[in-house]
Motif scaffolding. Structure first.
Motif, PDB file in Angstrom:
ATOM      1  N   PHE A 217      -9.302  -3.981  -3.071  1.00 62.01           N
ATOM      2  CA  PHE A 217      -8.189  -3.037  -3.147  1.00 62.01           C
ATOM      3  C   PHE A 217      -8.736  -1.627  -3.259  1.00 62.01           C
ATOM      4  O   PHE A 217      -9.870  -1.393  -3.701  1.00 62.01           O
ATOM      5  CB  PHE A 217      -7.279  -3.351  -4.342  1.00 62.01           C
ATOM      6  CG  PHE A 217      -7.906  -3.075  -5.685  1.00 62.01           C
ATOM      7  CD1 PHE A 217      -7.842  -1.820  -6.267  1.00 62.01           C
ATOM      8  CD2 PHE A 217      -8.569  -4.082  -6.366  1.00 62.01           C
ATOM      9  CE1 PHE A 217      -8.415  -1.562  -7.502  1.00 62.01           C
ATOM     10  CE2 PHE A 217      -9.150  -3.840  -7.606  1.00 62.01           C
ATOM     11  CZ  PHE A 217      -9.077  -2.573  -8.170  1.00 62.01           C
ATOM     12  N   GLY A 219      -6.919   2.541  -3.969  1.00 67.23           N
ATOM     13  CA  GLY A 219      -5.691   3.306  -4.138  1.00 67.23           C
ATOM     14  C   GLY A 219      -5.836   4.375  -5.197  1.00 67.23           C
ATOM     15  O   GLY A 219      -6.932   4.870  -5.463  1.00 67.23           O
ATOM     16  N   ARG A 232      -1.633   1.036  -4.198  1.00 68.15           N
ATOM     17  CA  ARG A 232      -2.904   0.431  -3.797  1.00 68.15           C
ATOM     18  C   ARG A 232      -2.748  -0.307  -2.477  1.00 68.15           C
ATOM     19  O   ARG A 232      -1.686  -0.868  -2.189  1.00 68.15           O
ATOM     20  CB  ARG A 232      -3.398  -0.546  -4.868  1.00 68.15           C
ATOM     21  CG  ARG A 232      -3.712   0.106  -6.200  1.00 68.15           C
ATOM     22  CD  ARG A 232      -4.141  -0.925  -7.231  1.00 68.15           C
ATOM     23  NE  ARG A 232      -3.102  -1.915  -7.433  1.00 68.15           N
ATOM     24  CZ  ARG A 232      -3.267  -3.227  -7.288  1.00 68.15           C
ATOM     25  NH1 ARG A 232      -4.425  -3.713  -6.901  1.00 68.15           N
ATOM     26  NH2 ARG A 232      -2.265  -4.062  -7.509  1.00 68.15           N
ATOM     27  N   TYR A 233      -3.801  -0.302  -1.697  1.00 67.78           N
ATOM     28  CA  TYR A 233      -3.870  -1.098  -0.476  1.00 67.78           C
ATOM     29  C   TYR A 233      -4.704  -2.328  -0.810  1.00 67.78           C
ATOM     30  O   TYR A 233      -5.827  -2.207  -1.298  1.00 67.78           O
ATOM     31  CB  TYR A 233      -4.523  -0.296   0.649  1.00 67.78           C
ATOM     32  CG  TYR A 233      -4.590  -1.029   1.967  1.00 67.78           C
ATOM     33  CD1 TYR A 233      -3.504  -1.027   2.834  1.00 67.78           C
ATOM     34  CD2 TYR A 233      -5.737  -1.722   2.342  1.00 67.78           C
ATOM     35  CE1 TYR A 233      -3.551  -1.695   4.049  1.00 67.78           C
ATOM     36  CE2 TYR A 233      -5.801  -2.391   3.554  1.00 67.78           C
ATOM     37  CZ  TYR A 233      -4.710  -2.382   4.405  1.00 67.78           C
ATOM     38  OH  TYR A 233      -4.762  -3.049   5.609  1.00 67.78           O
ATOM     39  N   ASP A 235      -6.068  -6.463   0.278  1.00 63.69           N
ATOM     40  CA  ASP A 235      -6.324  -7.341   1.416  1.00 63.69           C
ATOM     41  C   ASP A 235      -7.229  -8.481   0.978  1.00 63.69           C
ATOM     42  O   ASP A 235      -7.886  -8.414  -0.070  1.00 63.69           O
ATOM     43  CB  ASP A 235      -6.985  -6.554   2.550  1.00 63.69           C
ATOM     44  CG  ASP A 235      -6.868  -7.276   3.897  1.00 63.69           C
ATOM     45  OD1 ASP A 235      -6.226  -8.350   3.943  1.00 63.69           O
ATOM     46  OD2 ASP A 235      -7.415  -6.769   4.884  1.00 63.69           O
ATOM     47  N   ALA A 249      -2.511  -7.968   4.543  1.00 66.90           N
ATOM     48  CA  ALA A 249      -2.881  -6.627   4.085  1.00 66.90           C
ATOM     49  C   ALA A 249      -1.605  -5.801   3.910  1.00 66.90           C
ATOM     50  O   ALA A 249      -0.717  -5.818   4.759  1.00 66.90           O
ATOM     51  CB  ALA A 249      -3.811  -5.966   5.090  1.00 66.90           C
ATOM     52  N   ARG A 250      -1.531  -5.067   2.790  1.00 65.70           N
ATOM     53  CA  ARG A 250      -0.290  -4.357   2.502  1.00 65.70           C
ATOM     54  C   ARG A 250      -0.514  -3.306   1.430  1.00 65.70           C
ATOM     55  O   ARG A 250      -1.509  -3.340   0.707  1.00 65.70           O
ATOM     56  CB  ARG A 250       0.784  -5.341   2.037  1.00 65.70           C
ATOM     57  CG  ARG A 250       0.400  -6.059   0.752  1.00 65.70           C
ATOM     58  CD  ARG A 250       1.124  -7.393   0.622  1.00 65.70           C
ATOM     59  NE  ARG A 250       0.808  -8.058  -0.645  1.00 65.70           N
ATOM     60  CZ  ARG A 250      -0.296  -8.739  -0.851  1.00 65.70           C
ATOM     61  NH1 ARG A 250      -1.216  -8.845   0.091  1.00 65.70           N
ATOM     62  NH2 ARG A 250      -0.510  -9.337  -2.023  1.00 65.70           N
ATOM     63  N   ALA A 251       0.443  -2.406   1.329  1.00 60.13           N
ATOM     64  CA  ALA A 251       0.448  -1.413   0.258  1.00 60.13           C
ATOM     65  C   ALA A 251       1.343  -1.930  -0.867  1.00 60.13           C
ATOM     66  O   ALA A 251       2.428  -2.460  -0.618  1.00 60.13           O
ATOM     67  CB  ALA A 251       0.962  -0.075   0.770  1.00 60.13           C
TER      68      ALA A 251
END
Length: 259
Positions: A217, A219, A232-233, A235, A249-251
């Motif tokens: 992560f 962010g 935070r991003y 994955d 994968a996401r915010a």
């Protein structure tokens, strides 16, 4: 603040449930003691937080099945005499969606922390995570050892987590999880902190098979008074793990209020 049939595994699950209840009882006793006269409670600290988040991510996976959720947490800590460190315990609960459709999580934990050599912070924590709903319950025990240090402006923490009877994302067999993370305050912006970290879940199934996956992560977190907003991003890497929750994968945004 700070994660979990039949045959032999049922006995392990029952033991974890007992531990979770014991931790809750211990916390209650702690809070009662905290309400004692000031002379007896000057070494106690009680704190908590409420959080709303767009996704309950854990080790790169979505514990809320990519849905918004909320979490409430409470912790009590006692400073020990001399250089013995401190003891702490806590509980937290919130809405989730595990792999069997259970939608409530209640977790208890207890641990010990101490400063080593004037520079390093060592902590040992035992977690008991229980999941409830859809007419069933299940609990998992996870033990975590971590070491942290401030290096100039950078705060670094790393450690190892062991779950002998699995976790919600890998419910059978041993799960070992080495991890590392860092926090870096932004110069001239003391309210803003950059966050980054990752780990690797090594899973040894009951059949002796081995699988694994990584997660990471990056962010930031912005704080003002008792409130904190983070983005935070997150994955995962690898193809092993619960289907439908890998490769997402996401915010993830979260608003937390400390009290």
């Amino acid at each position: 603040m700070t994660d979990r049939a039949t045959g032999p595994r049922r006995a392990a699950s029952t033991g974890a449930t007992v531990i979770a209840r014991a931790l809750s009882v211990s916390l209650f006793a702690t809070l009662v003691a905290a309400g004692a006269p000031a002379a007896a409670q000057d070494r106690w600290t009680v704190l908590g937080d409420l959080a709303a988040m767009s996704d309950r991510d854990e080790r790169g996976l979505s514990l809320s099945d990519r849905g918004a959720t909320g979490v409430a947490a409470l912790e009590a800590a006692r400073t020990l005499t001399g250089r013995a460190g401190e003891l702490f315990m806590g509980v937290q609960g919130g809405y989730v969606r595990d792999l069997d459709g259970r939608n409530a999580q209640v977790s208890g934990y207890a641990g010990w922390a101490r400063r080593l050599g004037g520079a390093y912070d060592l902590s040992v924590t035992v977690y008991a995570d229980s999941f409830h709903g859809e007419g069933s319950s299940r609990a998992y025990v996870d033990t975590r050892v971590s070491v942290a240090r401030d290096i100039g402006l950078v705060y670094v923490r790393g450690g190892l987590s062991l779950a002998p009877d699995g976790r919600w994302s890998d419910p059978d067999g041993l799960v070992a999880y080495p991890f590392a993370e860092l926090q870096v305050p932004v110069p001239r912006l003391p309210w803003l902190t950059v966050l980054a970290g990752g780990g690797y879940s090594a899973v040894k199934g009951d059949d002796g098979g081995r699988t694994g996956r990584g997660d990471w992560f990056a962010g930031f977190a912005a704080s003002r008074g008792p409130a904190e907003l983070s983005l935070r991003y997150v994955d995962t890497s690898g193809a092993q793990g619960p289907r439908g929750r890998l490769g997402r994968a996401r915010a993830v945004a979260a608003l937390r209020l400390y009290f």
